[in-house]
Structure formats: structure tokens, C-alpha cells
Motif scaffolding. Sequence first.
Motif, PDB file in Angstrom:
ATOM      1  N   PRO A 110     -11.032   0.933   4.096  1.00 33.04           N
ATOM      2  CA  PRO A 110     -10.072   0.438   2.910  1.00 33.04           C
ATOM      3  C   PRO A 110      -9.760   1.457   1.958  1.00 33.04           C
ATOM      4  O   PRO A 110     -10.618   2.678   1.625  1.00 33.04           O
ATOM      5  CB  PRO A 110     -10.741  -0.667   2.619  1.00 33.04           C
ATOM      6  CG  PRO A 110     -11.863  -1.082   3.445  1.00 33.04           C
ATOM      7  CD  PRO A 110     -12.119   0.352   4.107  1.00 33.04           C
ATOM      8  N   THR A 111      -8.825   1.397   1.315  1.00 31.46           N
ATOM      9  CA  THR A 111      -8.367   2.191   0.126  1.00 31.46           C
ATOM     10  C   THR A 111      -7.781   1.479  -1.165  1.00 31.46           C
ATOM     11  O   THR A 111      -7.006   0.461  -0.938  1.00 31.46           O
ATOM     12  CB  THR A 111      -7.336   3.373   0.473  1.00 31.46           C
ATOM     13  OG1 THR A 111      -6.905   4.223  -0.461  1.00 31.46           O
ATOM     14  CG2 THR A 111      -6.144   2.674   1.190  1.00 31.46           C
ATOM     15  N   GLU A 112      -8.229   1.938  -2.306  1.00 24.98           N
ATOM     16  CA  GLU A 112      -7.360   1.582  -3.228  1.00 24.98           C
ATOM     17  C   GLU A 112      -6.137   1.998  -3.781  1.00 24.98           C
ATOM     18  O   GLU A 112      -5.370   1.391  -4.667  1.00 24.98           O
ATOM     19  CB  GLU A 112      -8.549   1.511  -4.540  1.00 24.98           C
ATOM     20  CG  GLU A 112      -9.705   0.756  -4.402  1.00 24.98           C
ATOM     21  CD  GLU A 112     -10.654   0.855  -5.416  1.00 24.98           C
ATOM     22  OE1 GLU A 112     -10.338   1.532  -6.406  1.00 24.98           O
ATOM     23  OE2 GLU A 112     -11.797   0.243  -5.488  1.00 24.98           O
ATOM     24  N   SER A 113      -5.751   3.155  -3.011  1.00 24.73           N
ATOM     25  CA  SER A 113      -4.463   3.868  -3.396  1.00 24.73           C
ATOM     26  C   SER A 113      -3.309   2.796  -2.847  1.00 24.73           C
ATOM     27  O   SER A 113      -3.528   2.040  -2.025  1.00 24.73           O
ATOM     28  CB  SER A 113      -4.452   4.961  -2.651  1.00 24.73           C
ATOM     29  OG  SER A 113      -5.463   5.867  -2.802  1.00 24.73           O
ATOM     30  N   THR A 114      -2.249   2.807  -3.965  1.00 22.62           N
ATOM     31  CA  THR A 114      -1.239   1.855  -3.630  1.00 22.62           C
ATOM     32  C   THR A 114       0.084   2.840  -3.357  1.00 22.62           C
ATOM     33  O   THR A 114       1.272   1.947  -3.216  1.00 22.62           O
ATOM     34  CB  THR A 114      -0.947   1.033  -5.139  1.00 22.62           C
ATOM     35  OG1 THR A 114      -0.755   2.071  -6.086  1.00 22.62           O
ATOM     36  CG2 THR A 114      -2.097   0.396  -5.230  1.00 22.62           C
ATOM     37  N   TYR A 115       0.149   3.987  -2.881  1.00 18.22           N
ATOM     38  CA  TYR A 115       1.385   4.696  -2.717  1.00 18.22           C
ATOM     39  C   TYR A 115       1.738   4.266  -1.323  1.00 18.22           C
ATOM     40  O   TYR A 115       0.993   3.743  -0.407  1.00 18.22           O
ATOM     41  CB  TYR A 115       1.090   6.126  -3.015  1.00 18.22           C
ATOM     42  CG  TYR A 115       0.144   6.923  -1.977  1.00 18.22           C
ATOM     43  CD1 TYR A 115       0.409   7.359  -0.800  1.00 18.22           C
ATOM     44  CD2 TYR A 115      -1.159   6.985  -2.742  1.00 18.22           C
ATOM     45  CE1 TYR A 115      -0.370   8.134   0.230  1.00 18.22           C
ATOM     46  CE2 TYR A 115      -2.220   7.900  -1.803  1.00 18.22           C
ATOM     47  CZ  TYR A 115      -1.732   8.262  -0.514  1.00 18.22           C
ATOM     48  OH  TYR A 115      -2.548   8.919   0.172  1.00 18.22           O
ATOM     49  N   SER A 116       2.998   4.647  -1.027  1.00 16.20           N
ATOM     50  CA  SER A 116       3.347   4.320   0.419  1.00 16.20           C
ATOM     51  C   SER A 116       2.584   4.785   1.643  1.00 16.20           C
ATOM     52  O   SER A 116       2.147   5.971   1.661  1.00 16.20           O
ATOM     53  CB  SER A 116       4.817   4.953   0.702  1.00 16.20           C
ATOM     54  OG  SER A 116       5.599   4.553  -0.398  1.00 16.20           O
ATOM     55  N   ASN A 117       2.058   3.677   2.612  1.00 15.46           N
ATOM     56  CA  ASN A 117       1.518   3.901   3.623  1.00 15.46           C
ATOM     57  C   ASN A 117       0.127   4.705   3.494  1.00 15.46           C
ATOM     58  O   ASN A 117      -0.498   5.571   4.206  1.00 15.46           O
ATOM     59  CB  ASN A 117       2.377   4.930   4.563  1.00 15.46           C
ATOM     60  CG  ASN A 117       3.726   4.170   4.830  1.00 15.46           C
ATOM     61  OD1 ASN A 117       3.673   3.123   5.177  1.00 15.46           O
ATOM     62  ND2 ASN A 117       4.804   4.822   4.929  1.00 15.46           N
ATOM     63  N   ALA A 118      -0.678   4.371   2.131  1.00 16.90           N
ATOM     64  CA  ALA A 118      -1.742   5.110   1.889  1.00 16.90           C
ATOM     65  C   ALA A 118      -2.753   5.079   2.815  1.00 16.90           C
ATOM     66  O   ALA A 118      -3.578   6.030   3.060  1.00 16.90           O
ATOM     67  CB  ALA A 118      -2.311   4.609   0.225  1.00 16.90           C
ATOM     68  N   ILE A 119      -3.175   3.923   3.388  1.00 15.99           N
ATOM     69  CA  ILE A 119      -4.187   3.892   4.421  1.00 15.99           C
ATOM     70  C   ILE A 119      -4.187   4.678   5.595  1.00 15.99           C
ATOM     71  O   ILE A 119      -4.935   5.363   6.177  1.00 15.99           O
ATOM     72  CB  ILE A 119      -4.453   2.238   4.802  1.00 15.99           C
ATOM     73  CG1 ILE A 119      -5.868   2.064   5.425  1.00 15.99           C
ATOM     74  CG2 ILE A 119      -3.219   1.609   5.538  1.00 15.99           C
ATOM     75  CD1 ILE A 119      -6.245   0.682   6.144  1.00 15.99           C
ATOM     76  N   TRP A 120      -2.693   4.933   5.884  1.00 18.03           N
ATOM     77  CA  TRP A 120      -2.340   5.694   7.021  1.00 18.03           C
ATOM     78  C   TRP A 120      -2.547   7.145   6.759  1.00 18.03           C
ATOM     79  O   TRP A 120      -3.378   8.086   7.491  1.00 18.03           O
ATOM     80  CB  TRP A 120      -1.007   5.464   7.783  1.00 18.03           C
ATOM     81  CG  TRP A 120      -0.662   4.099   8.086  1.00 18.03           C
ATOM     82  CD1 TRP A 120      -0.553   3.201   7.280  1.00 18.03           C
ATOM     83  CD2 TRP A 120      -0.860   3.632   9.447  1.00 18.03           C
ATOM     84  NE1 TRP A 120      -0.064   1.933   8.186  1.00 18.03           N
ATOM     85  CE2 TRP A 120      -0.318   2.440   9.368  1.00 18.03           C
ATOM     86  CE3 TRP A 120      -1.243   4.126  10.641  1.00 18.03           C
ATOM     87  CZ2 TRP A 120      -0.210   1.429  10.511  1.00 18.03           C
ATOM     88  CZ3 TRP A 120      -1.110   3.520  11.779  1.00 18.03           C
ATOM     89  CH2 TRP A 120      -0.616   2.089  11.666  1.00 18.03           C
ATOM     90  N   VAL A 121      -2.244   7.556   5.776  1.00 17.50           N
ATOM     91  CA  VAL A 121      -2.207   8.859   5.099  1.00 17.50           C
ATOM     92  C   VAL A 121      -3.862   9.407   4.927  1.00 17.50           C
ATOM     93  O   VAL A 121      -4.094  10.384   5.660  1.00 17.50           O
ATOM     94  CB  VAL A 121      -1.670   9.005   4.125  1.00 17.50           C
ATOM     95  CG1 VAL A 121      -1.931  10.442   3.307  1.00 17.50           C
ATOM     96  CG2 VAL A 121      -0.076   8.877   3.953  1.00 17.50           C
ATOM     97  N   GLU A 122      -4.636   8.631   4.261  1.00 17.40           N
ATOM     98  CA  GLU A 122      -5.812   8.912   4.034  1.00 17.40           C
ATOM     99  C   GLU A 122      -6.786   8.883   5.413  1.00 17.40           C
ATOM    100  O   GLU A 122      -7.760   9.833   5.522  1.00 17.40           O
ATOM    101  CB  GLU A 122      -6.616   7.906   3.119  1.00 17.40           C
ATOM    102  CG  GLU A 122      -5.810   8.080   1.685  1.00 17.40           C
ATOM    103  CD  GLU A 122      -6.509   7.077   0.620  1.00 17.40           C
ATOM    104  OE1 GLU A 122      -7.567   6.593   0.871  1.00 17.40           O
ATOM    105  OE2 GLU A 122      -5.865   6.999  -0.418  1.00 17.40           O
ATOM    106  N   TYR A 123      -6.398   7.987   6.363  1.00 18.10           N
ATOM    107  CA  TYR A 123      -7.338   8.280   7.560  1.00 18.10           C
ATOM    108  C   TYR A 123      -6.674   9.372   8.280  1.00 18.10           C
ATOM    109  O   TYR A 123      -7.713  10.019   8.852  1.00 18.10           O
ATOM    110  CB  TYR A 123      -6.751   6.835   8.414  1.00 18.10           C
ATOM    111  CG  TYR A 123      -7.200   7.029   9.704  1.00 18.10           C
ATOM    112  CD1 TYR A 123      -8.718   6.603  10.132  1.00 18.10           C
ATOM    113  CD2 TYR A 123      -6.650   7.684  11.138  1.00 18.10           C
ATOM    114  CE1 TYR A 123      -9.244   6.729  11.450  1.00 18.10           C
ATOM    115  CE2 TYR A 123      -7.317   7.601  12.468  1.00 18.10           C
ATOM    116  CZ  TYR A 123      -8.514   7.085  12.369  1.00 18.10           C
ATOM    117  OH  TYR A 123      -9.021   7.082  13.781  1.00 18.10           O
ATOM    118  N   ALA A 124      -5.428   9.837   8.349  1.00 14.07           N
ATOM    119  CA  ALA A 124      -5.042  11.163   8.910  1.00 14.07           C
ATOM    120  C   ALA A 124      -5.725  12.291   8.307  1.00 14.07           C
ATOM    121  O   ALA A 124      -5.931  13.254   8.798  1.00 14.07           O
ATOM    122  CB  ALA A 124      -3.383  11.564   8.739  1.00 14.07           C
TER     123      ALA A 124
END
Length: 435
Positions: A110-124
Motif C-alpha cells: 500500500p502507498t500513501e502517495s496520491t499522485y496518478s497511478n502511484a501504487i503501480w509506479v512505486e511497485y515498478a
Amino acid sequence: MDEFVPSYQNEEERIQIRKEKDRKDRIRTIVITVIVVIVLAVVISISYTLINKKYSTYYKYQTKMDIYGFSQLYDDGDSDTKDKVTKSEAIKMILSCVYNTPDISGIAMPTESTYSNAIWVEYAIKQGIVSSEEINEKTADDKVKYKEVLVWLYNVKAKILDQEPNTEETTKVKDINAYNSDQKLAIYDLINSQVMKENTKRINGNSKLYKGKLNELIINFCEVYNTITVANTRLNINPEKIPANSDKYPYTLASVQKDTYEIPFINEGKEGFIYPVEYFPNNKQYYNQIKDYVENYYLVITNIDYENIDANQIIRKIKKYALNDIDKENLNKYVQYVKDNHIKITSEVSGQFPCVYFDGTDYRVRVKLDINIENSDTQKNLFLYDENVEYSQDKYTLYLDVKMEKNGISNTLFIEEGAISSMLAKKSNGIVSGD
């Protein structure tokens, strides 16, 4: 003596001359207007033709994006070929292709970031597909360049699919010297693997990526590496094995016989009927679980040995897969019946994917059963739930369209229990039901 000319005659001549001039001006204006209109029409026509030529190559991929359930993952829910793509959107599309899912929350932190598609980006970023310098909160909505996406796909292939690259220079790329070493490796590998098929003579990697090109990469990648199939099965690419009703399926598999797909669907045409090609896009993420449920359930039900059959063990094994609790009294009677008649049956079970559909009342999954009746003192009611069913052969290959249903909590499907004979998709002459 000069001839006298009345003033009114001079006026008439002037008016006549003026009219003639006005007429010529009007003609000239009309001619110029017509020429301008024609030139504009030609320019617009040429521009439209050139634009269509630029994008038309990629239209075929847009259709498959819809069928495979990828279109809805774009930020605007549409795979329109001409639209540009953002950085975070591109990495989301790549990962959704690799994992064949619209939701990565099951594998990503999970992420607390709210920018576009944050969970996908941080996983990548954690997987080493991209760096935080390439995509972050400030750059997430920037338009992505073609060359960036090529490297990300190359990284995904190596780091998630664990595939060996093929970076041999087999194709001459005119602008190859415009790219750094990582980009060159990505370009050659994606061309060699047939992920890049269109316009490979000149990459134009610095251009902003539009969806048509990304659609091409996504579709070819998932087909080359079979990321949309269940349990690493391979897509059918043999034209001779394409079933007559292939338009009713999102894809077909090399491991499934052509005539298996051509078996008529139960209640086809009934109000509310949903074909496999329609069911797949919004439910594909459940197919691995559906396969696990139908195959494991029927392995228990159809592998029977009078020497070690145990009611409690059967309940323990199938309760995870069944929609409702098993009737213990009925099961105990069946267990005793198996022991009394020395019934021993072995079988192999295989889900025939992607044949999952809704018959207007029930969800159905096509399953292949290879059954061997090794021993039995009776030919009647050999399987749980049988009533007045007679088996005249020792070996069977049966195709069932198994009933499944949602349990109200999960969107996956659970087995709706019933007699094997009641779920036959294809009649067997060796099975006679008294019902």
C-alpha cells in the motif's frame, strides 16, 4: 464642330461600365473562393490521409485491447490510438499486461502517495523496472517518450518474467545511433522477439508516445509471452486449429482441441447469455483461481478408491471450492456404497480455458474429464450425486460445463454441486441417466 453628348448618356455609359466591372469582380471573387476551397479541401484531405496512414497501422491493436481487457486500464478508460500517454499511465499498462490484472493491490505494498497511478509506479521502482528519477510525483503526468517505454518493457521481461534477452542486431535501424546502450539493447530485443513489429526501420524514440504504439507493444508482449493465459498455457497460433466460433472467445489455447471450443454453449441465445469473449475482460483476474477450484474439486470427486475413501477427508478437501456445505448424510451413504461395491476410479481433470460463460442463469466453466473405471461391482451411480445413472464403459473422456456461482462476498466463482451426468456439455453414449 464636336457632337453634343447629353449628360444622361454619359451617366448610362458609366453605370454600364461599373456594372461590368462589378460582374467581373464577382466572378473573380467566386473563382478565388473556389480555388481556396479546393486547395483547403486538398490540404485537409492530404492531412487526413497522412494522419490516418500514421495511425491506421495500429487500429487492429485497439480492438484486441478491448477484448483482452486492457483498454479500461488507461486513465480515461479508452485505448484510442491517437491519444498521448503519461509516464505513470505507461508503467501501469505494462504491469497490467505482465500480471494480467486491473488491480495490483494484491501484490504491491500500500502507498500513501496520491499522485496518478502511484501504487503501480512505486511497485515498478521496487522491482527495478524504473527509477524514482524517471517517474515520481512531479513527473507522473508528463507525456512519456517511446524510447522510455521500450526500456521499461525490456526490464520487465528480464526482471519479472526472467526471460533471456536476444539483443543481436538482426535488423538495420536507421536512427540507432541516437540511443544509449540500454535503449539499443531494448530496441533489438523487442524487434527480435516480435514485440515491435510496426515501423522498425526508424524508431523515432524521442517522440511522445501515443496509445497506438503502446497498444502494439502491450498486445504483442502478452501474446509472445502468454501473459493473458491461465497457468502458463500457450496461445493457439496454428490457423488449422482455430475453431469456427473463435469470435466467441477472447483467445484459444494450443493445448485445447479445436472441437472442444466448438461444443455448443448451454442455453446459447437465451436472454442474459454472456459469451466467453464478453465475460473475460472484467473477470480475467479470477481465472487462475477458477481453474484451481474446478480442477481440484473434480480431482477429489472423480478419484475414488474403496480401500481408503473417507467422508471427512472428502469434506475437508472440497469445502474450499464448493458454494454450499456438502450434505453429510448423503456423502456417508455414498462412501458406504463405494466400499460395498469395490469402486475404484482414477481420473485426470483439465479446465478448458478460456471457456467461461454465463448461460442466462448460471456461470459455466468447461472441464475435460479423462476417467478410468479400474474396478466396480456395479455400473450404476459411480459418482457422488448420481441417481439412476448407468456407466457401460470402463474409460471415458467427458466434457462438462460445470455450474459455478458467486458466494455474495467474492467475485470469483465457486462450484455449484451436482451430478456429473447433469453437466455434460457433450453427450456420451456410454452414460445413461434415468432422470
